[in-house]
Motif scaffolding. Structure first.
Motif, mmCIF file in Angstrom:
data_model
loop_
_atom_site.group_PDB
_atom_site.id
_atom_site.type_symbol
_atom_site.label_atom_id
_atom_site.label_comp_id
_atom_site.label_asym_id
_atom_site.label_seq_id
_atom_site.Cartn_x
_atom_site.Cartn_y
_atom_site.Cartn_z
ATOM 1 N N GLU A 12 0.829 -1.211 0.000
ATOM 2 C CA GLU A 12 0.000 0.000 0.000
ATOM 3 C C GLU A 12 0.860 1.256 0.000
ATOM 4 N N THR A 16 0.704 3.696 -3.254
ATOM 5 C CA THR A 16 0.233 5.063 -3.059
ATOM 6 C C THR A 16 1.331 6.061 -3.382
ATOM 7 N N HIS A 67 -5.324 -1.400 -2.532
ATOM 8 C CA HIS A 67 -6.407 -0.430 -2.340
ATOM 9 C C HIS A 67 -5.927 0.983 -2.652
ATOM 10 N N LEU A 68 -4.804 1.372 -2.094
ATOM 11 C CA LEU A 68 -4.159 2.676 -2.306
ATOM 12 C C LEU A 68 -5.049 3.842 -1.899
ATOM 13 N N THR A 73 -10.231 0.994 1.494
ATOM 14 C CA THR A 73 -9.932 0.006 2.533
ATOM 15 C C THR A 73 -11.082 -0.122 3.520
ATOM 16 N N PHE A 90 -3.141 -0.389 6.922
ATOM 17 C CA PHE A 90 -3.251 0.038 5.521
ATOM 18 C C PHE A 90 -3.373 1.557 5.419
ATOM 19 N N GLN A 94 -0.836 4.047 3.547
ATOM 20 C CA GLN A 94 -1.311 4.871 2.428
ATOM 21 C C GLN A 94 -1.009 6.347 2.671
#
Length: 238
Positions: A12, A16, A67-68, A73, A90, A94
């Protein structure tokens, strides 16, 4: 934190970071003085962000779900597609990826900050802002864009993709949102994409940068969380 969660959180961070380097990078290229891309306009920005998300997903998908985006998320946890134990790690990863990516964009365009006197243009390379400042309308714009994003991402999980092509679909989705819904607020639709770089703007030594518009900063954070949550709940009704 298990090794699996740590590995996925690293993904992540990396994804990102790539997303913000390429996304904020295209905005910097279009906005900053003496850039060869200056004036390329919204078409370049919307396409650039779509490609940025696509490549961010490719950069991190081998490590985890890519997910970024904290709103994604949270929404995937609400919909049962992601374990709650991974939500905080996460989101932290990010946010850090967004911050570091913005710092690298600053370094990339280092000579151009001094050549640019427009503080709004400088802030716009880091964080989003409204075309017309109406907080409730701006909040709705961010919420709706993220609702569409999350609903479509969850729909993607039900389809059959040729191996390796799903990130292109995600990039197309981001591009479509940018073209159709992004003109009102710049479509953050991602708290990490906005808040991490906004913090970078606040701390980096950029001459004439102005303030970081913290009075607006809640909109591109809470709007995506609310919109993403509604998108997940609506999808679960199907």
């Amino acid at each position: 934190m298990t090794n699996t969660v740590m590995t996925q959180a690293l993904g992540e961070f990396i994804g990102t970071l790539i997303l913000v380097i390429l996304g904020d990078g295209v905005v910097a290229g279009v906005s900053l003085n003496k850039s060869k891309a200056q004036g390329a306009g919204w078409l370049a920005i919307a396409l650039g962000w779509g490609l940025a998300v696509t490549l961010g997903v490719y950069a991190s998908a081998f490590l985890g779900p890519a997910h970024l985006n904290p709103a994604v998320t949270l929404a995937f946890a609400i919909s049962g597609h992601f374990p709650w134990a991974g939500v905080v790690p996460f989101i932290v990863a990010q946010m850090l990826g967004g911050f570091v990516g913005a710092v690298l964009v600053w370094l990339q365009y280092l000579p151009h900050w001094q050549a640019t006197s427009d503080s709004a243009a400088i802030l716009g390379t880091f964080a989003t802002g409204p075309a017309i400042r109406k907080p409730l309308a701006n909040f709705f714009s961010e919420a709706l864009g993220t609702l569409v994003l999350v609903f479509m991402l969850l729909a993607f999980t039900k389809g059959q993709w040729t191996e390796g092509l799903a990130p292109i679909g995600v990039g197309a989705l981001i591009t479509a949102i940018g073209f159709s819904l992004g003109g009102t607020t710049g479509y953050a639709i991602n708290p990490a994409r906005d808040l991490g770089p906004r913090v970078a703007h606040a701390v980096l030594p950029i001459a004439g940068k102005g303030d970081s518009d913290w009075g607006y900063a809640w909109v591109p954070v809470l709007g995506p969380f609310v919109g993403g949550t509604i998108g997940a709940l609506l999808f679960n009704l199907i």
